[in-house]
Design an enzyme around this catalytic site. Structure first.
Site, mmCIF file in Angstrom:
data_model
loop_
_atom_site.group_PDB
_atom_site.id
_atom_site.type_symbol
_atom_site.label_atom_id
_atom_site.label_comp_id
_atom_site.label_asym_id
_atom_site.label_seq_id
_atom_site.Cartn_x
_atom_site.Cartn_y
_atom_site.Cartn_z
ATOM 1 N N ALA A 185 -13.370 4.972 -20.966
ATOM 2 C CA ALA A 185 -14.061 5.645 -20.032
ATOM 3 C C ALA A 185 -14.317 7.231 -20.377
ATOM 4 C CB ALA A 185 -13.863 5.535 -18.500
ATOM 5 N N LEU B 81 -14.323 -1.081 -21.216
ATOM 6 C CA LEU B 81 -13.712 -1.624 -22.292
ATOM 7 C C LEU B 81 -14.179 -2.678 -23.050
ATOM 8 C CD1 LEU B 81 -9.918 -1.231 -21.846
ATOM 9 C CD2 LEU B 81 -11.414 0.157 -23.221
ATOM 10 N N THR C 167 -15.727 -1.470 -14.370
ATOM 11 C CA THR C 167 -15.769 -2.542 -13.061
ATOM 12 C C THR C 167 -16.064 -3.690 -13.916
ATOM 13 O OG1 THR C 167 -16.496 -3.332 -11.139
ATOM 14 C CG2 THR C 167 -18.167 -1.907 -12.498
ATOM 15 N N SER C 168 -15.399 -4.918 -13.704
ATOM 16 C CA SER C 168 -15.274 -6.154 -14.276
ATOM 17 C C SER C 168 -16.467 -7.102 -13.781
ATOM 18 C CB SER C 168 -13.947 -7.010 -13.871
ATOM 19 O OG SER C 168 -13.719 -7.150 -12.342
ATOM 20 N N TYR D 237 0.947 -1.247 -0.049
ATOM 21 C CA TYR D 237 -0.097 -0.142 0.052
ATOM 22 C C TYR D 237 0.981 1.267 -0.137
ATOM 23 C CZ TYR D 237 -4.125 -2.955 0.472
ATOM 24 O OH TYR D 237 -5.097 -3.877 0.209
ATOM 25 N N CYS E 153 -7.612 2.879 13.030
ATOM 26 C CA CYS E 153 -7.541 2.132 14.277
ATOM 27 C C CYS E 153 -8.551 1.045 14.241
ATOM 28 C CB CYS E 153 -7.642 3.272 15.307
ATOM 29 S SG CYS E 153 -7.511 2.062 16.965
ATOM 30 N N HIS F 232 -14.724 0.353 -0.861
ATOM 31 C CA HIS F 232 -13.765 -0.457 -0.306
ATOM 32 C C HIS F 232 -12.543 0.198 0.480
ATOM 33 C CE1 HIS F 232 -14.897 -3.651 -3.603
ATOM 34 N NE2 HIS F 232 -15.641 -3.587 -2.836
ATOM 35 N N ASN G 148 -13.030 2.045 -6.037
ATOM 36 C CA ASN G 148 -11.651 2.697 -6.027
ATOM 37 C C ASN G 148 -11.060 3.433 -4.581
ATOM 38 O OD1 ASN G 148 -11.866 1.743 -8.277
ATOM 39 N ND2 ASN G 148 -12.055 3.860 -9.498
ATOM 40 N N ILE G 149 -10.013 3.163 -4.301
ATOM 41 C CA ILE G 149 -9.398 3.720 -3.195
ATOM 42 C C ILE G 149 -8.596 4.935 -3.393
ATOM 43 C CG2 ILE G 149 -9.448 1.464 -1.932
ATOM 44 C CD1 ILE G 149 -6.599 1.097 -2.436
#
Ligand code: OAD
Length: 242
Positions: free
Chosen positions: A224, A207, A181-182, A58, A121, A113, A96-97
């Protein structure tokens, strides 16, 4: 198709909406899950086994997100414009993050997500902004206890965030749009059926056809950055974003 015919819109985005901003998707060729084992870096068990590996994964992604090269693209901006111009209820749910939707001006966003530029915490659920690398020695801001902080990410096997609000909006939606998104990860992959069960019109932008393409009323294949501005322009006939 005009916006006047709709009162409640829910948009779901996935990694494909950020791909043209330079952020890797998960399941395309060269996607993240070709390079890493999901079980190692995106589960609580993986984190307990090797927290440093997970932090490294990350940290790399966080520093990529913070680089000057990564910016919102035309799809992010078009969705922000849609929200601004729409008079009814609008909810943007993203898997998405990254924070590219917010950077583009979107306001009502749920990161189901989690968000990479935040830390959490696990004891108190307190969430704080976190722009730097994280490691097991970082002190938790509320507990002041090392190895207690974790990225504010929903891992596989954990409950996605904001589901009550998301399902409330889906239960009243009259237009549902999924972008990039898949359709492989639930519960997000089930949102189209939820919206359709209350009569919403549904559009997929991707796509290629997703795993769940058969559930959509309309499918628009392509990038997109090309399709979303065109779609938003069709919904906002007085504006031209395409
Ligand atoms: P995926 O990587 O599974 O799918 C991305 C989709 O975007 C694919 O169907 C691509 O065809 C499409 N795509 C790629 N580039 C595009 C472009 N320029 N324009 C339009 N579409 C494009 O990503 P997600 O569906 O978001 O979860 O993955 C869902 C979840 O699985 C993620 O949130 C993540 C992952 O494991 C967690 O980590 C919890």
């Amino acid at each position: 198709m005009s916006l006047n015919q709709y009162k409640r819109i829910v948009v779901l985005t996935g990694a494909g909406v950020s791909a043209e901003s330079g952020i890797n998707t998960f399941r395309d060729k060269n996607g993240l899950w070709e390079k890493y084992r999901l079980e190692d870096v995106a589960t609580l068990a993986g984190y307990k086994k090797d927290p440093t590996l997970v932090h490294d994964f990350y940290n790399k992604r966080r520093s990529d997100f913070c680089s000057e090269d990564i910016e919102p693209n035309a799809a992010h901006y078009a969705l922000a414009e849609l929200e601004k111009e729409f008079n009814g209820e609008f909810l943007l749910v993203t898997q998405n993050i990254d924070d590219l939707h917010e950077q583009a001006g979107s306001k009502n966003v749920i990161h189901m997500h989690g968000e990479l530029l935040k830390a959490r915490c696990p004891n108190t659920n307190q969430v704080i902004t976190w722009m730097n690398d994280m490691d097991i020695n970082d002190l938790c801001h509320c507990c002041q206890y090392p190895s207690n902080l974790r990225p504010h990410i929903v891992w596989f096997g954990e409950m996605p965030l904001g589901l009550d609000i998301i399902y409330h909006h889906l239960s009243q939606a009259d237009l549902f749009i999924a972008i990039g998104t898949s359709g492989t990860v639930y519960p997000a992959a089930g949102f189209v059926e939820e919206a359709k069960s209350v009569g919403a019109y549904s559009i997929e932008v991707n796509l290629e056809g997703s795993e769940i393409q058969s559930h959509f009323d309309k499918i628009q294949l392509g990038k997109a950055t090309e399709i979303v501005p065109r779609l938003v322009s069709a919904l906002l006939p007085t504006k031209s974003l395409a």
